[in-house]
Design a protein around this motif. Structure first.
Motif, short mmCIF file in Angstrom:
data_model
loop_
_atom_site.label_atom_id
_atom_site.label_comp_id
_atom_site.label_asym_id
_atom_site.label_seq_id
_atom_site.Cartn_x
_atom_site.Cartn_y
_atom_site.Cartn_z
N THR A 146 39.85 49.08 33.43
CA THR A 146 38.93 49.58 32.40
C THR A 146 39.62 50.58 31.48
O THR A 146 39.45 50.53 30.26
N MET A 333 34.56 36.54 26.41
CA MET A 333 34.65 36.12 27.81
C MET A 333 35.39 34.80 27.98
O MET A 333 35.86 34.49 29.07
N VAL A 372 36.54 44.38 25.86
CA VAL A 372 35.71 44.15 27.04
C VAL A 372 36.00 42.76 27.61
O VAL A 372 36.03 42.56 28.83
N THR A 376 36.86 40.82 31.60
CA THR A 376 35.66 40.08 31.99
C THR A 376 36.02 38.65 32.38
O THR A 376 36.78 37.99 31.68
N GLY A 380 39.49 36.67 31.37
CA GLY A 380 40.04 37.97 31.01
C GLY A 380 41.45 38.15 31.55
O GLY A 380 41.65 38.21 32.76
N SER A 398 35.38 41.55 40.23
CA SER A 398 34.29 41.45 39.26
C SER A 398 33.06 42.21 39.74
O SER A 398 32.37 42.87 38.95
N TYR A 405 31.58 48.09 33.74
CA TYR A 405 31.07 47.34 32.59
C TYR A 405 29.95 48.12 31.91
O TYR A 405 29.86 48.17 30.68
#
Length: 431
Positions: A146, A333, A372, A376, A380, A398, A405
């Motif tokens: 992140t 995504m 993002v 993801t 990703g 995930s 997220y």
């Protein structure tokens, strides 16, 4: 109104079919463009001309220089020094190693401009270190992935260069400055979040703060961070263009890595160039095919149709931005970030400017939004790198990423609906 609905269906359909079949996105774009061009009856020479036009731009020369500079600094011990600096500054608080991870990503992002490079360099050191200190493996990896999104926001970012290149008329210097506060803001929000998680789970504290150690590590890491100052300072002051500053940054990075840090032999430079060329070849093919793809999209009047459709639904700026955010989050995504910038930026920019959104502000929204997508599932790239480094399955990662997220999406909403977060510094220095 779209000029030829069948051609549009052929273009979009061929593209997605090839993606599903596993064809690299650059070639999927090119093949879809060629097939549609043949169907319409336009000479194929037009496709070739637009591909050449897409890469025959002076500003794009900054991209290879940024890639080489990032590779050099990432290979020469800078990541270790940035971790030591971050540890000296903030490692003493509860959950210190998690915060060190975030701060190191903040620093390293300003050098590499890449989420993947950030996760690879910082994660390979800090994820094992955090696990050894008692942090959960999933948490350690989630923090690393992140926080790496900061790398695509904090200048210099080659994705910002691609955005400026494809939309035209947007200052690279302003985009660099516009990404600074959102990148730092994301880091601050993540630090606050991991602090409370660390208190709840009783994660360890590091050694107490030592001013002498902090000064020493600042000096050592500061030489590497000089790359950022050269690029951003040169572009913002007008002394250099983005391309010139990137070239100077390569020379500076070369000197610092091989003659000051001296952790790797100069013979390693050829391997660094090889990795850079591999990355650059993918980027340049993508830019060329996306340029031809953009031309056929404009020829079929798809941008005008989308603009009319979205503005026909609502002309409220906040509603339009929410629609575009949802669209970008979904596409991020399943598609590569650079591809989406090259394809969608020229289509979406007229829509947002029609409702009063600043182009520079939209550039930051788009970059953060697509960032993002890097963390993801199902495609990703950063998520897969984090999984490989930590040895944790994507499914488990995930699940561990869900609270992260929420944090990064909340940050995206703040950046989207509070334009001053992005525009304060560009307005202060360049407007």
């Amino acid at each position: 109104m779209i000029t030829d609905p069948t051609a549009v269906a052929l273009l979009i359909g061929t593209f997605f079919i090839l993606i599903v079949l596993g064809v690299h996105i650059a070639f999927a774009i090119g093949v879809a463009t060629v097939i549609t061009t043949i169907y319409i009856g336009i000479p194929l020479m037009t496709v070739a001309q637009n591909m050449v036009k897409g890469i025959n731009v002076y500003a794009i020369m900054a991209v290879p220089f940024f890639i080489v500079a990032g590779e050099i600094m990432g290979s020469g011990g800078i990541s270790r020094r940035l971790i030591e600096l971050s540890n000296a500054l903030i490692g003493w608080v509860r959950g210190g190693l998690a915060m060190v991870n975030i701060m190191a990503s903040m620093f390293f992002g300003g050098i590499s401009g890449s989420s993947a490079a950030d996760t690879s360099s910082i994660g390979s050191v800090l994820i094992p270190m955090m696990k050894k200190a008692g942090y959960d493996g999933e948490f350690s990896t989630a923090v690393t992935m992140t926080s790496s999104v900061q790398g695509i926001l904090i200048p210099p970012s080659h994705n910002m260069v691609l955005f400026a290149l494809v939309v035209g008329g947007v200052s690279i210097g302003e985009l660099f400055l516009a990404g600074l506060v959102p990148g730092l803001f994301l880091g601050l929000v993540l630090m606050i979040f991991v602090y409370f998680i660390s208190k709840k789970r009783n994660y360890p504290m590091g050694d107490k703060f030592e001013p002498k150690k902090a000064l020493k590590t600042t000096w050592e890491a500061g030489l590497g961070l000089g790359t950022v100052l050269i690029v951003v300072g040169g572009v913002v002051s007008g002394i250099f263009t983005a391309t010139e500053s990137a070239a100077i940054a390569v020379v500076y990075a070369f000197i610092i890595t091989f003659f000051v840090y001296r952790e790797i032999p100069i013979s390693e430079f050829w391997y660094i160039l090889g990795r850079s060329v591999k990355t650059l070849s993918i980027v340049m093919i993508l830019v060329a095919t996306a340029s031809a793809f953009g031309w056929i999209i404009a020829y079929l009047k798809i941008p005008a149709y989308l603009t009319e459709s979205i503005l026909g639904f609502s002309e409220n700026k906040y509603v339009v931005l929410m629609i575009i955010n949802v669209l970008l989050l979904f596409l991020g995504m399943v598609m590569d970030m650079a591809s989406l910038i090259l394809i969608l930026a020229p289509i979406l920019l007229p829509i947002v400017t029609a409702v009063g959104v600043d182009p520079v502000h939209f550039g930051v929204i788009m970059i953060l939004n697509l960032g993002v997508g890097l963390i993801t599932p199902p495609v990703g790239s950063t998520l897969f790198i984090g999984s490989a480094i930590a040895g944790i399955k994507i499914e488990r990662l995930s699940k561990a990423m869900i609270p992260f997220y929420i944090v990064i999406l909340a940050t995206l909403m703040a950046v989207t609906y509070i334009p001053e977060i992005s525009l304060f510094i560009p307005t202060l220095f360049m407007r």
